[in-house]
Design a protein around this motif. Structure first.
Motif, PDB file in Angstrom:
ATOM      1  N   ALA A 126       0.840  -1.201   0.000  1.00 27.85           N
ATOM      2  CA  ALA A 126       0.000   0.000   0.000  1.00 27.85           C
ATOM      3  C   ALA A 126       0.876   1.252   0.000  1.00 27.85           C
ATOM      4  O   ALA A 126       0.579   2.218  -0.707  1.00 27.85           O
ATOM      5  CB  ALA A 126      -0.929  -0.001   1.207  1.00 27.85           C
ATOM      6  N   GLY A 127       1.966   1.198   0.776  1.00 29.52           N
ATOM      7  CA  GLY A 127       2.895   2.328   0.801  1.00 29.52           C
ATOM      8  C   GLY A 127       3.528   2.548  -0.559  1.00 29.52           C
ATOM      9  O   GLY A 127       3.666   3.683  -1.026  1.00 29.52           O
ATOM     10  N   ALA A 128       3.896   1.426  -1.213  1.00 31.51           N
ATOM     11  CA  ALA A 128       4.481   1.531  -2.551  1.00 31.51           C
ATOM     12  C   ALA A 128       3.470   2.109  -3.527  1.00 31.51           C
ATOM     13  O   ALA A 128       3.793   2.980  -4.345  1.00 31.51           O
ATOM     14  CB  ALA A 128       4.959   0.155  -3.018  1.00 31.51           C
ATOM     15  N   GLY A 129       2.223   1.624  -3.432  1.00 29.37           N
ATOM     16  CA  GLY A 129       1.167   2.110  -4.313  1.00 29.37           C
ATOM     17  C   GLY A 129       0.935   3.600  -4.123  1.00 29.37           C
ATOM     18  O   GLY A 129       0.752   4.346  -5.088  1.00 29.37           O
ATOM     19  N   PHE A 130       0.978   4.005  -2.856  1.00 30.61           N
ATOM     20  CA  PHE A 130       0.815   5.424  -2.542  1.00 30.61           C
ATOM     21  C   PHE A 130       1.902   6.248  -3.231  1.00 30.61           C
ATOM     22  O   PHE A 130       1.624   7.266  -3.881  1.00 30.61           O
ATOM     23  CB  PHE A 130       0.870   5.592  -1.019  1.00 30.61           C
ATOM     24  CG  PHE A 130       0.865   7.010  -0.572  1.00 30.61           C
ATOM     25  CD1 PHE A 130      -0.225   7.827  -0.807  1.00 30.61           C
ATOM     26  CD2 PHE A 130       1.959   7.530   0.106  1.00 30.61           C
ATOM     27  CE1 PHE A 130      -0.232   9.140  -0.381  1.00 30.61           C
ATOM     28  CE2 PHE A 130       1.967   8.848   0.527  1.00 30.61           C
ATOM     29  CZ  PHE A 130       0.869   9.652   0.286  1.00 30.61           C
ATOM     30  N   GLY A 131       3.141   5.767  -3.118  1.00 32.49           N
ATOM     31  CA  GLY A 131       4.245   6.459  -3.772  1.00 32.49           C
ATOM     32  C   GLY A 131       4.029   6.560  -5.274  1.00 32.49           C
ATOM     33  O   GLY A 131       4.238   7.605  -5.891  1.00 32.49           O
ATOM     34  N   GLY A 190      -2.348   1.257   5.893  1.00 29.26           N
ATOM     35  CA  GLY A 190      -3.073   1.023   4.642  1.00 29.26           C
ATOM     36  C   GLY A 190      -4.242   1.979   4.504  1.00 29.26           C
ATOM     37  O   GLY A 190      -4.489   2.534   3.428  1.00 29.26           O
ATOM     38  N   ALA A 191      -4.981   2.196   5.621  1.00 28.27           N
ATOM     39  CA  ALA A 191      -6.142   3.091   5.576  1.00 28.27           C
ATOM     40  C   ALA A 191      -5.703   4.521   5.258  1.00 28.27           C
ATOM     41  O   ALA A 191      -6.304   5.200   4.425  1.00 28.27           O
ATOM     42  CB  ALA A 191      -6.873   3.052   6.915  1.00 28.27           C
ATOM     43  N   LEU A 192      -4.615   4.924   5.904  1.00 28.64           N
ATOM     44  CA  LEU A 192      -4.134   6.302   5.719  1.00 28.64           C
ATOM     45  C   LEU A 192      -3.666   6.535   4.284  1.00 28.64           C
ATOM     46  O   LEU A 192      -4.093   7.483   3.609  1.00 28.64           O
ATOM     47  CB  LEU A 192      -2.992   6.579   6.700  1.00 28.64           C
ATOM     48  CG  LEU A 192      -2.468   8.000   6.731  1.00 28.64           C
ATOM     49  CD1 LEU A 192      -3.580   8.948   7.192  1.00 28.64           C
ATOM     50  CD2 LEU A 192      -1.276   8.106   7.670  1.00 28.64           C
ATOM     51  N   THR A 193      -2.798   5.628   3.785  1.00 29.98           N
ATOM     52  CA  THR A 193      -2.306   5.809   2.417  1.00 29.98           C
ATOM     53  C   THR A 193      -3.454   5.675   1.429  1.00 29.98           C
ATOM     54  O   THR A 193      -3.493   6.382   0.417  1.00 29.98           O
ATOM     55  CB  THR A 193      -1.208   4.777   2.090  1.00 29.98           C
ATOM     56  OG1 THR A 193      -1.676   3.481   2.421  1.00 29.98           O
ATOM     57  CG2 THR A 193       0.055   5.069   2.856  1.00 29.98           C
ATOM     58  N   GLY A 194      -4.426   4.783   1.744  1.00 27.37           N
ATOM     59  CA  GLY A 194      -5.581   4.609   0.862  1.00 27.37           C
ATOM     60  C   GLY A 194      -6.379   5.893   0.756  1.00 27.37           C
ATOM     61  O   GLY A 194      -6.813   6.286  -0.328  1.00 27.37           O
ATOM     62  N   ALA A 195      -6.574   6.551   1.909  1.00 29.86           N
ATOM     63  CA  ALA A 195      -7.362   7.781   1.921  1.00 29.86           C
ATOM     64  C   ALA A 195      -6.688   8.876   1.092  1.00 29.86           C
ATOM     65  O   ALA A 195      -7.329   9.529   0.259  1.00 29.86           O
ATOM     66  CB  ALA A 195      -7.556   8.254   3.360  1.00 29.86           C
TER      67      ALA A 195
END
Lengths: 261, 358
Positions: B113-118, B180-185
């Motif tokens: 999720a962190g990678a996706g956020f990046g 995950g929730a934070l990066t998702g938001a």
């Protein structure tokens, strides 16, 4: 030679060790005894560099805070009270971890030899997690022995630091493990052991450091330390050495012989 | 103390599974080669390409159409599948060693999720960077941003869930959910402000697929993955030592902090680049190392390389299934892996419920 000087350890605001000095010689078994919470294990952790502390610890004339992990691993093994293991290793694989640092690496023959020393000859293929607590403790001892297999080398004596090595063991295996430590010292290595059992300490130790409330009460030979006066004061419990009870059953390890019945 | 006697050659120590692990490496190499050939030969183009492939391997001339299908579509896709599968499996194995827990999967605890956020930040906001910097980073912007995202989330997770050298699984999983929730938001917010072209890129990217593999995509992702593969063997011994806890590892002569830093960087590089080119493909990192530990034990010297081989083969097989199951259309490979991985994960939990209490 192990020399710890002016060791002070704080846990938060509490001072667990107050300016403790302690030394141990190669070729001898030095026991650290004292009541629960007196700072025995903390002292051992300070000596092994695990607990951050004020003061200086010199092992074979090296300051341990400036030594690299692999340099220390080459001259000393440390057996903790309990060792969690994350994955399903077999007993042989756990003992092989002791060879990781490369000091005695690739001498696969040490693995069965170490297992046989701790009386677990046929346990190599068993899974560590399926063993009893006492058996696990002896596997860990085999791992530590494999790490410092030779008690002495050209570079100097090797050391074993044992934190309550016999607490989880039955009487026969207590004697067996203490004898392994004794043999290591007799062959020129140094052994420092935190001990709970005063009888076994009396039997096997050359030197005893008695610790109470984070301070060393005295460090000397068993005859001088294991006295009514010193023990009663340190443990806050009136004890009488060498005095059999008038009635009832008692069992002394001094009168036990391994493997004979 | 007498020196131990020699163990005769060819006689194996009871409980030493290294020779089985070595044999498995050989077998997995064969499986991977077979999977690569099958992935090149099977596809949606209608005709089976086995004969074409055979001709190609013998160096015969191909028709233009066959050349395009084989060289420009299937070969990069196959290489990408193998690399991504290997990267995900190896990073799963490294993370599990680092966290000392078989449930630590990059997809499960928020590293992906962190990678996706990046990656999303790079796709949507990359245009705001100074032009000079855009020029320098070029194609590498998205994988590099994904690497930074997964690196940051791995460090945060490790800091939050590890105290005094002991990792709490419950904290690790819960922190992963929070992260995950934070990066998702924030990712959702970015999607909201994205323009149409960026939305298209995001949608295709997010489906979890290696269908869009091209040579240029492959070249942007491969370097970081290869860095991780090169680093992996150097931390295998350290991870073995960490299985006994950080203190014991240090007493055994392991440079614990260096091992941890290298492990976190390797995981971030592998997951970041894999997510950047393939979106989120889950469960590879948990299924593959778990099976291998059951088969030949947890020794990381063998686990890491066997994970790479099996992960590559597994992803190629899943990709082949995704191409043929509703041909000529394709299912996203993420769906195939979820169908395989979901039940498998439940099975691990049923078998070893005690893991969660560790």
């Amino acid at each position: 030679m192990l020399r710890a000087e002016n060791i002070t350890v704080h846990f938060g605001r509490r001072t667990v060790l107050h300016d403790v000095s302690f030394d141990a010689k190669p070729g001898a078994l030095t026991a650290i005894v004292g009541p629960n919470g007196s700072g025995k294990t903390t002292l051992l952790k300070a000596i092994t560099g695990e607990a951050s502390h004020d003061g200086q610890v010199m092992l074979n004339d090296r300051d341990i805070t400036s030594a690299k992990p692999w340099e220390l691993a080459a001259i000393r093994g440390v057996l903790p009270q309990a060792t969690p293991l994350a994955f399903p290793f077999t007993v042989s694989e756990v003992v092989r971890l002791g060879l990781i640092s490369g000091v005695t690496a690739d001498q696969a023959a040490i693995i069965p030899a170490a297992l046989s020393r701790v009386g677990l000859t046929d346990y190599g293929a068993r899974f560590y997690q399926e063993l009893s607590g006492g058996e696990q403790q002896r596997v860990q001892l085999a791992r530590v022995l494999a790490q410092v297999w030779e008690p002495i080398s050209e570079a100097g004596p090797h050391w074993l630091f044992l934190d309550e090595p016999v607490s989880a063991l039955d009487i026969a295996h207590q004697l067996q493990v203490m004898k392994i430590a004794r043999d290591f010292a007799n062959a020129g290595g140094g052994v420092v052991a935190v001990m709970h059992d005063l009888n076994l300490t009396a039997m096997f130790a050359d030197q005893i450091a008695l610790i109470s409330d984070g301070r060393i009460v005295a460090q000397s030979t068993p005859d001088e330390i294991l006295t009514n006066d010193l023990l009663s004061r340190a443990y806050n419990c009136a004890v009488q050495v060498n005095t059999p009870p008038p009635s009832g059953t008692y069992i002394l390890p001094q009168m036990a012989t391994m493997g004979a019945h | 103390m007498a020196m131990a006697t020699e163990v005769p050659r060819g006689v194996y120590l009871a409980g030493d599974r290294s020779h089985q692990a070595n044999r498995l490496t050989g077998a997995l190499l064969v499986v991977l080669v077979a999977a690569v050939l099958a992935s090149l030969a099977i596809g949606a183009s209608g005709t089976s390409l086995w004969s074409t492939l055979w001709a190609f391997l013998r160096g015969e001339d191909l028709s233009l159409r066959d050349r395009v299908v084989l060289w420009d579509i299937r070969l990069p896709r196959t290489l990408m599948g193998a690399l991504v599968g290997a990267a995900l499996a190896v990073s799963g194995a490294i993370m599990q060693g680092l966290f000392r827990n078989p449930l630590a999967d990059p997809g499960l605890i928020g590293v992906s999720a962190g990678a996706g956020f990046g990656a999303i930040v790079a796709i949507v906001l990359g245009g705001l960077l100074p032009l000079a910097l855009q020029d320098v980073l070029g194609y590498y912007l998205v994988p590099f941003a994904a690497f930074l995202g997964s690196w940051a989330s791995t460090i945060i997770l490790y800091r939050v869930s590890t105290r005094k050298g002991h990792t709490s699984v419950a904290t690790m999983l819960l922190a992963g959910i929070a992260l995950g929730a934070l990066t998702g938001a924030i990712s959702g917010l970015l999607v909201y402000i994205a323009d149409d072209a960026q939305l298209r890129t995001l949608t295709f990217w997010g489906m979890g697929s290696i269908a869009g593999a091209t040579w240029s995509k492959l070249l942007t992702a491969a370097p970081l993955m290869i860095v991780a593969f090169i680093a992996a063997p150097f931390i295998a011994k350290g991870l073995n030592g960490l299985a006994l806890g950080e203190t014991a590892a240090s007493h055994m002569g392991i440079a614990v902090q260096r091992t941890k830093n290298t492990a976190i960087l390797a995981v971030a590089a592998a997951v970041g680049s894999a997510v950047a080119v393939s979106g989120g493909i889950g469960f590879v990192g948990i299924v593959v190392p778990h099976l291998l530990r059951l088969a030949v034990g947890p020794d990381h010297r063998y686990l890491l390389r066997n994970s790479a081989l099996l992960g590559a083969a597994l992803l190629l097989v899943a990709d082949i299934i995704s191409r043929v199951v509703i041909a000529p259309a394709e299912l996203p490979i993420g769906i195939i892996m979820a169908v395989i991985g979901g039940p498998f994960f439940l099975w691990i939990l049923l078998r070893r419920r005690g893991i969660l209490d560790m």
